[in-house]
Enzyme design. Sequence first.
Site, PDB file in Angstrom:
ATOM      1  CG  HIS A  73      -2.127   0.925   1.255  1.00 51.02           C
ATOM      2  ND1 HIS A  73      -1.761   2.229   1.500  1.00 51.02           N
ATOM      3  CD2 HIS A  73      -3.409   0.731   0.826  1.00 51.02           C
ATOM      4  CE1 HIS A  73      -3.117   2.783   1.348  1.00 51.02           C
ATOM      5  NE2 HIS A  73      -3.820   2.069   0.996  1.00 51.02           N
TER       6      HIS A  73
ATOM      7  CG  ASP B 165      -8.060  -2.071  -2.186  1.00 52.61           C
ATOM      8  OD1 ASP B 165      -9.362  -1.931  -1.946  1.00 52.61           O
ATOM      9  OD2 ASP B 165      -7.124  -1.323  -2.356  1.00 52.61           O
TER      10      ASP B 165
END
Length: 431
Positions: free
Chosen positions: A307, A365
Site C-alpha cells: 500500500h 482490496d
Amino acid sequence: MTQRTAKLLLDEHRAAIELPVLRGTLGPDVVDTRALGKHGVFTYDPGFIATASCASSITFIDGDAGLLYYRGYPIEQLAEQADFLEVVYLLWHGELPTAEQKLEFDNLVTYHTMLHDQMLSLYKGFRRDAHPMAVMVSIIGAMAAFYPENANVADPHQREIAMFRLLAKTPTVAAWSYKYNRGEPFMYPQNRLGYTANFLHMLHATPCESYEPNPVLVRALDRIFILHADHEQNASTSTVRMAGSSYANPFACISAGIACLWGPLHGGANEAVLKMLEEIGDVSKVGELVKKAKDRNNPFRLMGFGHRVYKNMDPRAAIMRQTCHDVLGELGLHDDPMFKTALELERIALEDDYFIEKKLYPNVDFYSGIVLKALGIPTSMFTAIFALARTAGWIAQWNEMVSDHAHRIARPRQLYAGPGRREFVPLDQRG
C-alpha cells in the site's frame, strides 16, 4: 513552552528565513511554509507527498505502524463493535452518539433516502451499458438543481440538510445505477430496513420477487462501508476539499470526489484484484505467478499487495480477511476456486522472505473484492460501493473545511517551466 522553528538559508547573502514548526496530536511535526511567499519563494512538491494541505481532526494514519484512527478510535474496534451510521455520526460530530442521538440520526437518514421523482428521467438519458460511476457522478451533481437552497454553505442548517441528503440518497443512486444497467425496474427504499440492508434490498429485489437481506451478509457489507468511510487526505478527499474551498454547492463537491475516485490509480484496486484472481484461474498456477512477480525484468505485478501509505500490515486487511471467511462460510463457498487461489497467495505473501522484506502484505482490496463478488455484486459496481462508503468521510471533511474560520480558497502555486517573455509576430511575418 518555546515554539520550535526551522531555518531556511537560501544563499549566503540573505538572512535565514525562520519558519514555525507545528505539532499535531499525533504524527510528524509540520513546517509552516505559508510565509515563504513574502520572501519570493515557494515550495515544490508534486502530488503533495510531503505537504500538509490542511489541519484536520477527523482521521489519522500511521503507515509505518499500520494504524488507522477515526476521531481517535482504532478502526479495528469500530469495525467489530459499531455499525456504519454510528461511525458516520462519529466522523461528523467527533464523538460516538448516545442511544437517543443514534436513534434520531438513523431516523433522519431513513427519511431522506428517496430520490425526487423527476430524477427518473435523468437515468433514462444514459445508455444501458453506462458505467455506474458515470451515472453517479451525474446524478449526485444534478441534485444541486433539485435542492438549490442547499447551495448556501455559509448557513449551518442548510449544510446539515445537504449532508443528510447526500448520505441517505447515495445508496439509492448507486443501486438504481445498477438496476438501470440490468434493465430491471428501480426498487424504492424501504423504511423498515437499516442503511446497509436497504441498499442490498434495492440492489437485489425485483417487483416479482422480494429480497430479505441475510444478517451475516448485511454485517459484512456494513464493515466494508466502515473500513472505507474515510482515509485522511487522499486524492478524492483533497478534490472534495479543493472544490468546496470555493463554496461550490455540496452536491458538486461530492460529485467531484466520485469522479476522482473513479480513476484506476485510486478506487479500482479491488476490481483489479478480482480480475487477477480470475485470470490465474487455478491454485496450481499461483507459484508460477509469484515467480513472475519477483522477476524485476517482468512487468507483471500482483494486485492487492502493499500500500502506498501502509508500510506495515494494512489495519483494515485483517478485519476484511475474517469478514471474507464469514461470508464464504455462510454461503458455503469455502471451496470456491477463486478463494482457494487467494488463500494460497496470502500464505505465500506472509511466509515468503521476498514479500516480507519488501513489506508486500495483503491489503484491504485483496479481500474486499472477493466479499463483494460473494454478495452478488458485479465488478462494475465495486468502485460505486467504495464511493458510497467514502461519501460519509467526504461530507465530514467538507463540513470541517467550510466551518473553519481560517478557511481560504485553494490556490496552489506552480514552478513555471515554459518560455520566457516573447513578442507577438503578425501572421504574415511568420516564416
